[in-house]
Motif scaffolding. Structure first.
Motif, PDB file in Angstrom:
ATOM      1  N   ALA A  74       0.833  -1.208   0.000  1.00 45.08           N
ATOM      2  CA  ALA A  74       0.000   0.000   0.000  1.00 45.08           C
ATOM      3  C   ALA A  74       0.865   1.254   0.000  1.00 45.08           C
ATOM      4  N   THR A  75       1.942   1.236   0.785  1.00 46.16           N
ATOM      5  CA  THR A  75       2.800   2.427   0.886  1.00 46.16           C
ATOM      6  C   THR A  75       3.508   2.709  -0.436  1.00 46.16           C
ATOM      7  N   SER A  76       3.887   1.664  -1.138  1.00 47.76           N
ATOM      8  CA  SER A  76       4.532   1.880  -2.439  1.00 47.76           C
ATOM      9  C   SER A  76       3.581   2.628  -3.374  1.00 47.76           C
ATOM     10  N   HIS A  77       2.320   2.215  -3.370  1.00 41.80           N
ATOM     11  CA  HIS A  77       1.334   2.923  -4.207  1.00 41.80           C
ATOM     12  C   HIS A  77       1.102   4.343  -3.688  1.00 41.80           C
ATOM     13  N   LEU A 118      -6.399  -0.986  -0.894  1.00 45.61           N
ATOM     14  CA  LEU A 118      -5.031  -0.624  -0.483  1.00 45.61           C
ATOM     15  C   LEU A 118      -5.004   0.768   0.141  1.00 45.61           C
ATOM     16  N   ALA A 119      -5.732   1.704  -0.464  1.00 43.66           N
ATOM     17  CA  ALA A 119      -5.761   3.070   0.078  1.00 43.66           C
ATOM     18  C   ALA A 119      -6.435   3.077   1.448  1.00 43.66           C
ATOM     19  N   GLU A 170     -10.287  -6.938   8.423  1.00 43.58           N
ATOM     20  CA  GLU A 170     -11.098  -7.342   7.261  1.00 43.58           C
ATOM     21  C   GLU A 170     -10.341  -7.056   5.966  1.00 43.58           C
ATOM     22  N   LEU A 171      -9.704  -5.891   5.933  1.00 45.71           N
ATOM     23  CA  LEU A 171      -8.965  -5.479   4.725  1.00 45.71           C
ATOM     24  C   LEU A 171      -7.783  -6.405   4.463  1.00 45.71           C
ATOM     25  N   LEU A 172      -7.125  -6.847   5.528  1.00 45.08           N
ATOM     26  CA  LEU A 172      -6.019  -7.804   5.346  1.00 45.08           C
ATOM     27  C   LEU A 172      -6.547  -9.064   4.665  1.00 45.08           C
ATOM     28  N   ALA A 173      -7.682  -9.533   5.142  1.00 49.45           N
ATOM     29  CA  ALA A 173      -8.273 -10.761   4.580  1.00 49.45           C
ATOM     30  C   ALA A 173      -8.714 -10.540   3.133  1.00 49.45           C
ATOM     31  N   LEU A 174      -9.232  -9.355   2.842  1.00 48.83           N
ATOM     32  CA  LEU A 174      -9.686  -9.063   1.472  1.00 48.83           C
ATOM     33  C   LEU A 174      -8.499  -8.988   0.509  1.00 48.83           C
ATOM     34  N   ILE A 175      -7.380  -8.465   0.999  1.00 52.17           N
ATOM     35  CA  ILE A 175      -6.199  -8.280   0.130  1.00 52.17           C
ATOM     36  C   ILE A 175      -5.436  -9.592  -0.052  1.00 52.17           C
TER      37      ILE A 175
END
Ligand SMILES: CCCCCCCCCC/C=C\CCCCCCCC(=O)SCCNC(=O)CCNC(=O)[C@H](O)C(C)(C)COP(=O)(O)OP(=O)(O)OC[C@H]1O[C@@H](n2cnc3c(N)ncnc32)[C@H](O)[C@@H]1OP(=O)(O)O
Ligand SMILES: Cc1cc2nc3c(=O)[nH]c(=O)nc-3n(C[C@H](O)[C@H](O)[C@H](O)COP(=O)(O)OP(=O)(O)OC[C@H]3O[C@@H](n4cnc5c(N)ncnc54)[C@H](O)[C@@H]3O)c2cc1C
Length: 633
Positions: A313-316, A528-529, A564-569
């Motif tokens: 995410a940070t790279s983006h 990611l954002a 939740e976001l970790l699981a989605l990614i």
């Protein structure tokens, strides 16, 4: 002259004499340098051909063009300063006539940017190198009056460059006019011998960056034509008249260029580290989650996802913010070209805090990627150690992080005072004026709500700094002393400002383009954002509790959403790093190769160690055996 067609990755990477038989880590300091010059000269030749049909552009947008060199010269390209600072300094600070003169040899000359001295790096007004006008001969005489005045650190200065742009104190008719830039030839073009009156050399081994050829340079009554002072902003006429610059800060312009560039640079450094560590985490099976099932991919451990997905995410974030900052830079440079410098302070403040945060974050996140790979991440063949030492150098060079954050704090305090006097502010700090109206707004657990909350933190901490400075002044301190007394809080204000900017720009730029993307891509980018913003809301929960109306319940909900976001990614993690599209020859990693043959590549690399050329090393017979036999019972 052998001419290369336009270099593309597969062309450059197919050139045989750009490959290493022995991994760089097994070469001596000197061999490393010679090897990188061998390869760099081939690339330099290619870029020279490529650039022949292009004018030197003062400001080229961040691109990955020079990334090919990252694969060819795993450490650092000793010619980098020629492109990063030498040419931009001339195109940025010299008159058009001087540019034509100094750059007429194109890539026939190799330059660097010689500003830092043994005794001074940050405090430019304290630099000791002198350039004194000799009216009779129409020349400047350069001198290094003390050991501490020796130029020290410039990349490529030791043995590579034959020219440099030198920052020196300008003296005309006994009066010092402060630091100015001078175009100086330091080596003979044909023989490469240092010119008379110079002492040149390399500063020695470093924790990384060891092929950058950082050097030292001392002047002893070294003469250059008066016309070699870069005179776009200020001039010294033949009769010794000094014409002041419209704005003395313009001399510092070259540093802004690199600071702006570094945001995109760090995006790419992080993309490489994330690619290596995520791919490795998909290959590596270790331990169980359910006792009765096989060992799992370590990427299935949620804590591993917590360590690594923030790097994706940070790279983006840095890539998107880097382009945003580049657009600001280009606009300000255009305004300056038209005579308006109104936005230079804002650009300086933005570039200082964003350069600092991006280089610091790249450092600790690359280290986190290394640690997430266990022992194998500690191998040089993983390329994670080199990525770390290369990235962390940027925390110091081009403006040491503390110093630059204080520069941004200077701008925040000025902006706060203007806000309190009711003045209108640039969009990037206008939230300061809304602090008292929004301070008690109801917290919203959304990306926009978090961005608004982070801005309230900036305003609240800036207000606290202004009050602290005022308190110290009222107790009798001078303003500068009061500033120093408040510097711990001032750094906090700048760090908060930088984080709020990164979150805001990342979220709103993604939101802005999402309607133009395929639904799947828009969904993943937004995830990611949102992960990035939620990660930092949780990291900065203390500040949010102090300066906003966020509650414990809100924080619990944010933690739940984060997981939740970790699981989605997770299902897209490998696809996301593959989409950085960094080929193996540039990734240079046994752990991160696209084919996932980690263990085979590790063994292949290990066998290249010179120590494995024989089964018994000579040291056994020379040193060990006599001792063993002597003490054998
Ligand atoms: C192969 C092909 C490649 C092609 C691609 C190339 C792309 C490039 C890639 C880049 C990536 C990596 C390459 C980099 C490799 C290494 C490079 C390293 C180079 C160096 O390190 S060069 C040396 C860098 N040194 C510094 O940065 C010094 C830091 N110090 C300062 O900047 C100043 O001294 C200071 C700390 C700002 C203090 O200034 P001063 O003493 O004057 O004090 P004040 O605080 O009072 O400031 C006065 C006033 O001036 C304003 N100001 C200061 N600096 C700037 C600036 N840069 N721009 C605009 N304004 C500035 C400041 O705000 C004050 O204003 P005010 O009075 O408040 O109005
Ligand atoms: C890998 C690498 C490459 C480099 N390449 C180049 C190059 O090509 N050309 C070039 O000219 N230079 C180059 N440099 C030098 C670099 O720009 C300087 O190291 C940097 O500007 C910091 O200056 P300094 O090292 O003298 O540290 P100092 O300025 O002495 O700072 C030392 C410490 O003092 C603190 N400090 C200093 N001033 C203040 C202040 N006002 N308030 C609070 N704290 C302060 C700093 O925060 C820092 O922690 C390079 C450096 C490195 C590491």
């Amino acid at each position: 002259m052998k001419c290369y067609p336009v270099p593309r990755e597969n062309l450059v990477l197919s050139i045989d004499n750009l490959k290493d038989d022995i991994p760089e880590e097994y070469l001596s300091h000197k061999e490393c340098y010679e090897n990188v010059i061998r390869k760099g000269s081939v690339l330099y030749d290619i870029f020279s051909e490529l650039s022949k049909d292009r004018k030197h552009k003062a400001h080229q947008a961040p691109s990955n063009a020079y990334r090919i060199s990252d694969g060819i010269m795993q450490n650092v390209n000793p010619f980098l300063l020629h492109f990063a600072l030498f040419v931009p300094a001339i195109t940025n600070q010299a008159t058009p006539e001087q540019q034509a003169e100094f750059l007429k040899h194109g890539f026939g000359i190799i330059g660097t940017y010689a500003q830092t001295e043994l005794g001074h790096g940050t405090f430019l007004r304290g630099l000791e190198t002198t350039a004194t006008l000799d009216l009779e001969t129409d020349e400047f005489v350069l001198n290094s009056p003390t050991l501490t005045s020796y130029k020290w650190w410039p990349g490529g200065l030791g043995h590579t460059a034959n020219h440099c742009v030198v920052m020196a104190q300008l003296y005309v008719k006994g009066k010092c006019h402060g630091p100015h830039l001078f175009f100086v030839q330091i080596r003979d073009i044909e023989t490469h011998e240092p010119l008379p009156g110079l002492k040149l050399g390399e500063i020695g081994a470093k924790m990384g960056f060891n092929t950058a050829d950082n050097g030292f340079l001392g002047f002893h009554n070294f003469r250059i034509p008066r016309n070699n002072m870069l005179m776009k902003n200020s001039q010294v006429l033949k009769d010794g008249t000094y014409v002041e610059s419209k704005n003395e800060k313009l001399t510092y312009g070259s540093m802004v260029f690199v600071r702006v560039y570094l945001l995109s640079d760090m995006a790419y450094m992080l993309a490489r580290a994330a690619t290596i560590s995520v791919r490795y985490s998909a290959v590596r099976h270790q331990s169980h989650i359910k006792p009765d099932e096989p060992e799992v991919q370590i990427l299935d451990f949620v804590i591993q996802q917590h360590k690594l997905f923030i790097s994706i995410a940070t790279s983006h974030a840095f890539k998107i913010c880097g382009l945003w900052l580049w657009q600001t830079y280009s606009k300000v440079m255009e305004d300056i070209g038209k005579g308006s410098m109104d936005r230079l302070p804002e650009l300086h403040a933005l570039s200082c805090c964003l350069k600092t945060t991006s280089t610091r974050d790249a450092g600790w996140l690359i280290e986190q990627c290394r640690l997430a790979c266990g022992g194998h991440g500690y191998l040089m063949s993983s390329n994670l150690p080199s990525l770390y030492t290369t990235a962390t150098a940027a925390i110091t060079y081009e403006g040491e992080s503390t110093v630059l954050l204080l520069q941004t704090a200077r701008y925040l305090i000025k902006s706060w005072k203007r806000a309190m006097e009711g003045e209108s502010l640039p969009a990037t700090v206008s939230f300061l004026s809304e602090y008292f109206n929004k301070r008690y707004n109801k917290w919203e657990n959304t990306p926009k709500g978090i961005v608004d909350g982070l801005k309230l933190v900036v305003a609240g901490v800036t207000k606290m700094c202004a009050e602290s400075i005022q308190k110290h002044v009222s107790r009798g301190q001078q303003y500068e002393e009061a500033w120093n007394s408040s510097s711990v809080q001032l750094i906090k204000a700048s760090e908060a400002y930088s984080r709020a900017l990164l979150c805001e720009v990342f979220w709103f730029e993604v939101d802005k383009v999402s309607s133009t993307l395929s639904n799947n891509l828009a969904v993943v980018l937004k995830q990611l954002a949102e992960l990035y913003i939620t990660y930092w809301a949780l990291e900065k929960r203390g500040d949010l509790l102090v300066y906003t109306t966020i509650s414990k319940d809100d924080l619990d909900k944010l933690q739940e959403r984060y997981e939740e976001l970790l699981a989605l990614i997770r299902p897209n993690a490998v696809g996301l790093v593959d989409s950085f599209d960094i080929r193996d020859e540039i990734l240079c990693s046994t752990l991160g190769a696209y084919d996932g043959r980690v263990y085979e590549r590790m063994m292949e690399h290990a066998l290249k160690s010179p120590l494995n050329a024989e089964t018994v090393n000579q040291s056994f017979h020379k040193y060990m055996k006599p001792v063993i036999l002597k003490h054998k019972i």
